[in-house]
Scaffold this active site. Structure first.
Site, PDB file in Angstrom:
ATOM      1  N   MET A   1     -11.823   4.306   0.252  1.00 10.71           N
ATOM      2  CA  MET A   1     -12.651   4.646   1.716  1.00 10.71           C
ATOM      3  C   MET A   1     -13.407   5.827   0.948  1.00 10.71           C
ATOM      4  SD  MET A   1      -9.715   3.273   3.588  1.00 10.71           S
ATOM      5  CE  MET A   1      -8.454   3.184   2.332  1.00 10.71           C
TER       6      MET A   1
ATOM      7  N   ASP B   1      -6.267  -6.453   4.600  1.00  8.13           N
ATOM      8  CA  ASP B   1      -5.649  -4.653   4.924  1.00  8.13           C
ATOM      9  C   ASP B   1      -5.556  -4.580   5.985  1.00  8.13           C
ATOM     10  OD1 ASP B   1      -4.507  -2.262   4.458  1.00  8.13           O
ATOM     11  OD2 ASP B   1      -6.364  -2.027   3.107  1.00  8.13           O
ATOM     12  N   GLY B   2      -4.339  -4.506   6.603  1.00  4.74           N
ATOM     13  CA  GLY B   2      -4.417  -3.778   7.826  1.00  4.74           C
ATOM     14  C   GLY B   2      -3.410  -4.584   8.751  1.00  4.74           C
ATOM     15  N   GLY B   3      -2.437  -3.756   9.406  1.00  6.73           N
ATOM     16  CA  GLY B   3      -1.424  -4.455  10.693  1.00  6.73           C
ATOM     17  C   GLY B   3      -0.942  -5.434  10.007  1.00  6.73           C
TER      18      GLY B   3
ATOM     19  N   MET C   1     -10.792  -6.183   6.381  1.00  3.20           N
ATOM     20  CA  MET C   1     -10.074  -4.904   6.975  1.00  3.20           C
ATOM     21  C   MET C   1     -10.019  -5.839   8.684  1.00  3.20           C
ATOM     22  SD  MET C   1      -9.728  -2.789   5.099  1.00  3.20           S
ATOM     23  CE  MET C   1      -9.151  -1.271   6.142  1.00  3.20           C
TER      24      MET C   1
ATOM     25  N   SER D   1       2.914   0.148   6.528  1.00  2.33           N
ATOM     26  CA  SER D   1       4.219  -0.050   6.869  1.00  2.33           C
ATOM     27  C   SER D   1       5.428  -0.616   6.944  1.00  2.33           C
ATOM     28  CB  SER D   1       3.686   0.441   8.376  1.00  2.33           C
ATOM     29  OG  SER D   1       2.542   0.194   9.319  1.00  2.33           O
TER      30      SER D   1
ATOM     31  N   ASP E   1      -4.973   3.290  -1.569  1.00  4.90           N
ATOM     32  CA  ASP E   1      -6.173   4.081  -0.578  1.00  4.90           C
ATOM     33  C   ASP E   1      -6.081   5.199  -0.761  1.00  4.90           C
ATOM     34  OD1 ASP E   1      -5.830   1.322   1.429  1.00  4.90           O
ATOM     35  OD2 ASP E   1      -3.882   2.002   1.646  1.00  4.90           O
TER      36      ASP E   1
ATOM     37  N   HIS F   1      -8.912   0.307  -3.580  1.00  5.54           N
ATOM     38  CA  HIS F   1      -9.204   0.640  -2.145  1.00  5.54           C
ATOM     39  C   HIS F   1      -9.684   1.993  -2.304  1.00  5.54           C
ATOM     40  CE1 HIS F   1      -9.346   0.096   2.739  1.00  5.54           C
ATOM     41  NE2 HIS F   1     -10.500  -0.249   2.282  1.00  5.54           N
TER      42      HIS F   1
ATOM     43  N   GLY G   1      -8.714   3.598   7.279  1.00  3.05           N
ATOM     44  CA  GLY G   1      -8.553   5.228   7.605  1.00  3.05           C
ATOM     45  C   GLY G   1      -6.803   6.120   7.757  1.00  3.05           C
ATOM     46  N   PHE G   2      -5.804   4.699   8.663  1.00  5.33           N
ATOM     47  CA  PHE G   2      -4.777   5.263   8.946  1.00  5.33           C
ATOM     48  C   PHE G   2      -3.743   3.931   8.563  1.00  5.33           C
ATOM     49  CE2 PHE G   2      -7.125   8.410  10.450  1.00  5.33           C
ATOM     50  CZ  PHE G   2      -6.311   9.489  10.424  1.00  5.33           C
ATOM     51  N   GLY G   3      -2.776   4.108   8.479  1.00  4.20           N
ATOM     52  CA  GLY G   3      -1.749   2.640   8.159  1.00  4.20           C
ATOM     53  C   GLY G   3      -1.400   2.792   9.482  1.00  4.20           C
ATOM     54  N   GLY G   4      -0.390   1.652   9.977  1.00  5.51           N
ATOM     55  CA  GLY G   4       0.477   1.595  10.998  1.00  5.51           C
ATOM     56  C   GLY G   4      -0.722   1.275  12.465  1.00  5.51           C
TER      57      GLY G   4
ATOM     58  N   HIS H   1      -1.615  -1.490  -4.244  1.00  4.77           N
ATOM     59  CA  HIS H   1      -2.513  -1.502  -3.754  1.00  4.77           C
ATOM     60  C   HIS H   1      -2.227   0.530  -3.195  1.00  4.77           C
ATOM     61  CE1 HIS H   1      -5.829  -1.952  -0.646  1.00  4.77           C
ATOM     62  NE2 HIS H   1      -5.383  -0.859   0.148  1.00  4.77           N
TER      63      HIS H   1
ATOM     64  N   MET I   1      -8.855   8.319   0.172  1.00  2.00           N
ATOM     65  CA  MET I   1     -10.109   8.780   0.836  1.00  2.00           C
ATOM     66  C   MET I   1      -9.849   9.587   1.156  1.00  2.00           C
ATOM     67  SD  MET I   1      -7.133   7.009   4.183  1.00  2.00           S
ATOM     68  CE  MET I   1      -6.159   5.447   3.957  1.00  2.00           C
TER      69      MET I   1
ATOM     70  N   SER J   1       0.933  -1.255   0.436  1.00  2.00           N
ATOM     71  CA  SER J   1      -0.126   0.070   0.330  1.00  2.00           C
ATOM     72  C   SER J   1       0.958   1.339  -0.175  1.00  2.00           C
ATOM     73  CB  SER J   1      -0.520  -0.271   1.059  1.00  2.00           C
ATOM     74  OG  SER J   1      -1.408   1.504   1.363  1.00  2.00           O
TER      75      SER J   1
HETATM   76  C1  DX5 Z   1      -5.775   1.155   6.010  1.00  2.21           C
HETATM   77  C2  DX5 Z   1      -5.591   1.151   4.440  1.00  2.21           C
HETATM   78  C3  DX5 Z   1      -4.092   0.087   4.353  1.00  2.21           C
HETATM   79  C4  DX5 Z   1      -3.205   0.505   4.846  1.00  2.21           C
HETATM   80  C5  DX5 Z   1      -3.036  -0.277   5.505  1.00  2.21           C
HETATM   81  O1  DX5 Z   1      -6.714   1.840   5.884  1.00  2.21           O
HETATM   82  O2  DX5 Z   1      -6.538   0.626   3.654  1.00  2.21           O
HETATM   83  O3  DX5 Z   1      -4.588  -0.133   3.467  1.00  2.21           O
HETATM   84  O4  DX5 Z   1      -2.234   0.780   4.183  1.00  2.21           O
HETATM   85  O5  DX5 Z   1      -1.408  -0.181   6.667  1.00  2.21           O
HETATM   86  P1  DX5 Z   1      -0.842  -0.904   6.940  1.00  2.21           P
HETATM   87  O6  DX5 Z   1      -0.408  -2.270   6.664  1.00  2.21           O
HETATM   88  O7  DX5 Z   1       0.532   0.110   7.535  1.00  2.21           O
HETATM   89  O8  DX5 Z   1      -1.472  -1.308   8.263  1.00  2.21           O
HETATM   90 ZN    ZN Z   2      -6.448  -0.400   1.673  1.00  2.40          ZN
END
Ligand code: DX5
Ligand code: ZN
Length: 221
Positions: free
Chosen positions: A68, A177-179, A139, A200, A35, A66, A144-147, A33, A37, A8
Site C-alpha cells: 500500500m 482482504d478485509g473484515g 479489497m 484482527s 501489509d 501487499h 489502511g487499517f485492520g478491524g 500476509h 504502508m 496478516s
Molecule cells: C488493510 C490490510 C489488511 C488488514 C486486514 O488495509 O490490507 O491486510 O490487516 O485486517 P482485518 O482482517 O482486521 O480487516
Molecule cells: Zn493486506
C-alpha cells in the site's frame, strides 16, 4: 482448489513478531500476509524491508507482501532480497502496471494486483493475457487499517471475477482482504476466493492457536 488462510501480521504484537509467526506456523499456517504502508498511499505506516529481512530466518512460511505504497517499483529489489515470495501492488498506485509486474517477476517473485473496493477488474485483461497476473487481491474494506467491517458488495465482485477468469481461461488466484471473520469465511470461499487474508480475527484476544483452529474447523465443515 486448496484454500489458503493468510494471517496478516498487521494485527500481531510487533514486539514479538517472530514468536507470533512461529505460533501460527506450528498450527499449520503456510503463508503470512505482510501489509506494507507508506503513509502516502494510505494514512498508516507499518514496516518495510528491514523488518521482513529480520523475520525471514525465523519461519519457513510463504511471505506474501501487499504494497500500500505510492511507489512500488522502488521496493521491488529490496523485497526480493529480504526473501519475499509474492508481491501484490495496487492498480490505483501503478501508472505503468505492466512494467511493475514485469519487474516483480524478473526479481523471481510472484506478481499480483490489488483492487480497492471501487476499482473494476476488466482492464486487467492486458496483464493477464501476458502471464503477468498470478493473483488478484480483492479489497473488502478500504485499505489502511485492520478491524474494519466487511463490505458486502465484495461478495458479488469476487463472483464476477471468478466468472471472468473462467470465461477467459486465466489461472490467477483470488485473494480477499478485509473484515474476514468466522461468520463470513464461507461466504467469500463460496464466491470464489481461494486465499483469505485474516487480520484482527486471527489475533483476537492473542489466542492465536484457538483462532487458527476455529478458522480451520469452518473449512472442514
Ligand atoms: C488493510 C490490510 C489488511 C488488514 C486486514 O488495509 O490490507 O491486510 O490487516 O485486517 P482485518 O482482517 O482486521 O480487516
Ligand atoms: Zn493486506
Amino acid at each position: 482448489m486448496e484454500i489458503i488462510l493468510s494471517p496478516s501480521i498487521l494485527s500481531a504484537d510487533f514486539s514479538c513478531l517472530a514468536d507470533d509467526v512461529q505460533r501460527l506456523e506450528k498450527c499449520g499456517i503456510k503463508q503470512i500476509h505482510l501489509d506494507i504502508m507508506d503513509g502516502h498511499f494510505v494514512d498508516n505506516i507499518t514496516f518495510g524491508v528491514g523488518v521482513i529481512k529480520s523475520l525471514r530466518p525465523h519461519t519457513k512460511t510463504v511471505f506474501d507482501a501487499h504494497l500500500m505504497v505510492t511507489n512500488p517499483d522502488s521496493l521491488t529489489a529490496g523485497l526480493a532480497d529480504a526473501g519475499v515470495d509474492s508481491v501484490t501492488v495496487h492498480k490505483e498506485a501503478c501508472i505503468h502496471l505492466y512494467h511493475t509486474l514485469e519487474m516483480i517477476q524478473k526479481k523471481g517473485m510472484h506478481s499480483g494486483v490489488v483492487l480497492n473496493p471501487a476499482t473494476g477488474f476488466k482492464s486487467l485483461r492486458y496483464v493477464a493475457e501476458d502471464g503477468l497476473l498470478e493473483k488478484v487481491l480483492v479489497m473488502s474494506v478500504e485499505p489502511g487499517f485492520g478491524g474494519q467491517a466487511y463490505l458486502p458488495a465484495s461478495t458479488e465482485k469476487i463472483k464476477e471475477l471468478a466468472e471472468w477468469r473462467a470465461e477467459n481461461g486465466y489461472k490467477f488466484d483470488i485473494q480477499v482482504d478485509g473484515g474476514i471473520n468466522l461468520n463470513n469465511l464461507q461466504t467469500v470461499i463460496q464466491a470464489g476466493a481461494n486465499d483469505v487474508v485474516i487480520g484482527s480475527s486471527m489475533f483476537k484476544n492473542r489466542q492465536l492457536e484457538k483462532n487458527v483452529h476455529d478458522f480451520y474447523h469452518i473449512l472442514e465443515v
